[in-house]
Design a protein around this motif. Structure first.
Motif, PDB file in Angstrom:
ATOM      1  N   THR A   1       4.052  50.684 -59.293  1.00  0.00           N
ATOM      2  CA  THR A   1       3.147  50.698 -60.442  1.00  0.00           C
ATOM      3  C   THR A   1       3.924  50.539 -61.741  1.00  0.00           C
ATOM      4  O   THR A   1       3.533  49.769 -62.635  1.00  0.00           O
ATOM      5  CB  THR A   1       2.347  52.011 -60.472  1.00  0.00           C
ATOM      6  OG1 THR A   1       1.593  52.134 -59.268  1.00  0.00           O
ATOM      7  CG2 THR A   1       1.411  52.063 -61.664  1.00  0.00           C
TER       8      THR A   1
ATOM      9  N   GLU B   1       2.739  45.400 -52.638  1.00  0.00           N
ATOM     10  CA  GLU B   1       2.528  46.521 -51.715  1.00  0.00           C
ATOM     11  C   GLU B   1       1.951  45.995 -50.413  1.00  0.00           C
ATOM     12  O   GLU B   1       1.256  44.968 -50.402  1.00  0.00           O
ATOM     13  CB  GLU B   1       1.576  47.565 -52.313  1.00  0.00           C
ATOM     14  CG  GLU B   1       2.129  48.314 -53.505  1.00  0.00           C
ATOM     15  CD  GLU B   1       1.172  49.379 -53.987  1.00  0.00           C
ATOM     16  OE1 GLU B   1       1.621  50.510 -54.218  1.00  0.00           O
ATOM     17  OE2 GLU B   1      -0.034  49.072 -54.142  1.00  0.00           O
TER      18      GLU B   1
ATOM     19  N   VAL C   1      -1.177  43.956 -51.695  1.00  0.00           N
ATOM     20  CA  VAL C   1      -1.475  43.869 -53.124  1.00  0.00           C
ATOM     21  C   VAL C   1      -0.450  42.926 -53.734  1.00  0.00           C
ATOM     22  O   VAL C   1       0.751  43.067 -53.483  1.00  0.00           O
ATOM     23  CB  VAL C   1      -1.411  45.257 -53.799  1.00  0.00           C
ATOM     24  CG1 VAL C   1      -1.650  45.130 -55.306  1.00  0.00           C
ATOM     25  CG2 VAL C   1      -2.436  46.201 -53.189  1.00  0.00           C
TER      26      VAL C   1
ATOM     27  N   GLN D   1       1.045  40.899 -60.366  1.00  0.00           N
ATOM     28  CA  GLN D   1       0.098  40.413 -61.361  1.00  0.00           C
ATOM     29  C   GLN D   1       0.322  38.917 -61.619  1.00  0.00           C
ATOM     30  O   GLN D   1       1.449  38.458 -61.812  1.00  0.00           O
ATOM     31  CB  GLN D   1       0.282  41.199 -62.667  1.00  0.00           C
ATOM     32  CG  GLN D   1      -0.898  41.117 -63.600  1.00  0.00           C
ATOM     33  CD  GLN D   1      -0.814  42.174 -64.693  1.00  0.00           C
ATOM     34  OE1 GLN D   1       0.237  42.752 -64.931  1.00  0.00           O
ATOM     35  NE2 GLN D   1      -1.911  42.422 -65.380  1.00  0.00           N
TER      36      GLN D   1
ATOM     37  N   ALA E   1      -5.920  42.750 -51.364  1.00  0.00           N
ATOM     38  CA  ALA E   1      -6.710  43.771 -52.065  1.00  0.00           C
ATOM     39  C   ALA E   1      -6.203  43.974 -53.489  1.00  0.00           C
ATOM     40  O   ALA E   1      -5.035  43.713 -53.793  1.00  0.00           O
ATOM     41  CB  ALA E   1      -6.637  45.089 -51.299  1.00  0.00           C
ATOM     42  N   ALA E   2      -7.095  44.445 -54.346  1.00  0.00           N
ATOM     43  CA  ALA E   2      -6.699  44.750 -55.726  1.00  0.00           C
ATOM     44  C   ALA E   2      -5.835  45.989 -55.778  1.00  0.00           C
ATOM     45  O   ALA E   2      -4.926  46.103 -56.612  1.00  0.00           O
ATOM     46  CB  ALA E   2      -7.946  44.938 -56.592  1.00  0.00           C
ATOM     47  N   GLU E   3      -6.105  46.939 -54.879  1.00  0.00           N
ATOM     48  CA  GLU E   3      -5.319  48.162 -54.794  1.00  0.00           C
ATOM     49  C   GLU E   3      -5.515  48.770 -53.421  1.00  0.00           C
ATOM     50  O   GLU E   3      -6.432  48.410 -52.682  1.00  0.00           O
ATOM     51  CB  GLU E   3      -5.709  49.165 -55.886  1.00  0.00           C
ATOM     52  CG  GLU E   3      -7.165  49.598 -55.820  1.00  0.00           C
ATOM     53  CD  GLU E   3      -7.521  50.578 -56.921  1.00  0.00           C
ATOM     54  OE1 GLU E   3      -6.673  50.836 -57.787  1.00  0.00           O
ATOM     55  OE2 GLU E   3      -8.663  51.084 -56.904  1.00  0.00           O
ATOM     56  N   LEU E   4      -4.647  49.715 -53.068  1.00  0.00           N
ATOM     57  CA  LEU E   4      -4.733  50.390 -51.776  1.00  0.00           C
ATOM     58  C   LEU E   4      -5.079  51.858 -52.001  1.00  0.00           C
ATOM     59  O   LEU E   4      -4.639  52.456 -52.986  1.00  0.00           O
ATOM     60  CB  LEU E   4      -3.406  50.269 -51.024  1.00  0.00           C
ATOM     61  CG  LEU E   4      -2.966  48.831 -50.679  1.00  0.00           C
ATOM     62  CD1 LEU E   4      -1.612  48.846 -49.983  1.00  0.00           C
ATOM     63  CD2 LEU E   4      -4.001  48.136 -49.815  1.00  0.00           C
TER      64      LEU E   4
END
Length: 525
Positions: A272, A449, A469, A472, A501-504
């Protein structure tokens, strides 16, 4: 009490307060707490607990955010000869009810913000003799709780010393509950000796110094987070305690303002952090070391972290709550063994055994066994589960920890984590370690990720399903990802399904929540 008692865990605070009383020990939520204040407040709460009937060996449950009160409560519980049990503030009411039934605490220390979560479970917990609530709470809500008082009442009477010492170093200091991702949470029982040995070992290879300023954005209920506070107090250093890593830019601002020297994290936190466009806006030159545990850092992330923190030592580590820490990779070995989780920590031995409990040689995958004084005393009220983990060691009368983790060791004695025993996926008749597939995925440029699970498949038994993921601004399709995997993996290890996916989803401790990924995959077929 003996004239020259063997040190206990809370003696770290007593000694640092004696030698560095006016020094700032804790920075949290705008508060700056000295060692004298931490000592005085923890003495007050300890005496309050004893007066309320808390005795040696009783459990004190601390259900709170990372706050000054939570820090004080941990040391106070030990000084009251009790056992500290810290619970993540993200815990839901049904799980908290289970933990209260299992732990049977005599005291609960919590905060008004969490009232909706703890009010009903606490009211039905018959073992409680005292509930202490910090923050603003109405008289009606307070009186509805068993034997409840406000935090101000628990700290009202000042005491120069702690209550009389009743414990010795083989007594329990803490019960730390595992996440329960594969069933009911289990309480890991840790003695004063366990925790002091672990703290001394880790602090020695990190070279934690008196002038250290350690930032902790990990939950104190997570042993990795708790030990940041313990190591800081042991050294007479300063801890900058964050509520979480939910707002990474705010955390970095505190790193710059406080001139933080030590920055512990997990791979997901660093992932992150590396995506922050504002990263360059902060002066991070004070950082001396970074630590990461949970898995070896992806090589790409490692390179980026070195660029951002050029003067910092980077430690990749591996461990489990049952023994705190197993291994660390010395920073000077990062280039030649980047995928290793390192060597045994000081004062610990490790080896790998096969299914027949025979030690295996270099390169052979087997179960990791740990020997040392950091090994837990067992699982709270779970003798059968304890017997599966603690088994006779090579010397008469000793027990060693069978971790359940599959690893291999190279000829130099460096460990490589392969998988948790309950994560191995059998596909096409072959055993697949998700970690190996995830490492290959993270090696693909643009993937930030990755998580791999097994889903039922009529033909294969289980098929591999990967969730990724992307960095960007990057665009990579599932087919392209599968083609890249074919270049890096054997055919049976290439995921049949790939989801971008956008996030996990995350667990309470910030790890990727594979249980939630699996449940979601089963629901949608």
């Amino acid at each position: 009490m003996m004239n020259d008692p063997v040190p206990l865990l809370h003696d770290y605070l007593v000694q640092s307060a004696r030698c560095k009383g006016a020094k700032i020990a804790l920075v949290c939520d705008g508060h700056r707490v000295t060692y004298d204040q931490l000592e005085t407040w923890s003495n007050a709460v300890a005496h309050h607990l004893v007066t309320a009937g808390i005795e040696r060996g009783d459990r004190v449950m601390i259900f709170a955010d990372n706050t000054v009160e939570a820090a004080v409560s941990f040391w106070a519980s030990l000084k009251a000869n009790a056992v500290a049990c810290l619970i993540n503030p993200l815990t839901r009411p049904d799980k908290l009810s289970y933990l209260l039934r299992d732990c049977q605490p005599t005291a609960l220390i919590t905060q008004s913000r969490l009232h909706a979560t703890f009010c009903e479970p606490a009211r039905h917990c018959l073992s409680l003799r005292r509930v202490i609530v910090s923050g603003t709470i109405s008289e009606i809500d307070l009186n509805a709780l068993p034997h409840a008082v406000r935090w101000s009442a628990a700290t009202a009477d000042e005491h120069d010393t702690a209550p009389a010492r009743r414990c010795i170093d083989i007594d329990l200091a803490a019960i730390i509950y595992t996440s329960g991702s594969t069933g009911e949470p289990k309480g890991v029982m840790l003695t004063h000796r366990n925790m002091m040995t672990a703290c001394t070992s880790v602090a020695s290879y990190l070279d934690v110094r008196e002038d250290e300023i350690i930032l902790n954005a990990l939950p104190l209920a997570f042993d990795y987070g708790l030990y940041q506070m313990i190591m800081a107090v042991r050294a007479g250093a300063r801890l900058v305690l964050e509520r979480s890593f939910a707002f990474p830019a705010e955390v970095l601002r505190h790193v710059a303002e406080e001139r933080v020297t030590g920055f512990p994290g997990v791979p997901t936190m660093f992932s992150t952090l590396l995506q922050l466009e504002s990263l360059k806006d902060y002066d991070l030159s004070s950082i001396r070391y970074l630590t990461s545990t949970g898995a070896a850092l992806p090589v790409g992330h490692l390179r980026q972290l070195r660029d951002i923190f050029p003067g910092a030592r980077i430690y990749s580590m591996y461990g489990l709550t049952e023994c705190k820490r197993c291994t660390y990779l010395p920073p000077e070995d990062l280039d030649r063994k980047p995928s290793s989780v390192g060597i045994a920590i000081p004062n610990t031995e490790m080896w790998i055994v096969d299914e027949c409990d025979q030690r295996v040689g270099p390169g052979v995958v087997g179960q990791l066994v740990i020997r040392g004084a950091t090994v837990m005393k067992g699982y709270w009220r779970k003798p059968e589960a304890t017997a599966k983990k603690l088994k006779p060691g090579p010397l008469p009368g000793e027990q060693v920890l069978y971790t359940g983790d599959h690893c291999r060791m190279d000829a130099d004695g460096y460990l490589y984590f392969v998988s948790r025993s309950d994560e191995v996926i059998k596909s096409r008749g072959e055993k697949v370690a998700p970690k190996e597939v995830e490492s290959a995925l993270l090696d693909i440029p643009g993937i930030r990720e990755a998580a791999v699970i097994g889903v039922p498949d009529d033909l294969l038994g289980h098929a591999l399903k990967a969730f990724v993921v992307l960095d960007q601004g990057r665009s990579i399709g599932p087919k392209q990802i599968q083609r890249e995997c074919q270049k890096r993996l054997e055919s049976f290890m290439v995921p049949k399904y790939v989801v971008v996916a956008a996030e996990l989803p995350r667990t309470d401790t910030g790890k990727i929540n594979k249980r939630e990924l699996t449940a979601g995959s089963l629901m949608i077929g």
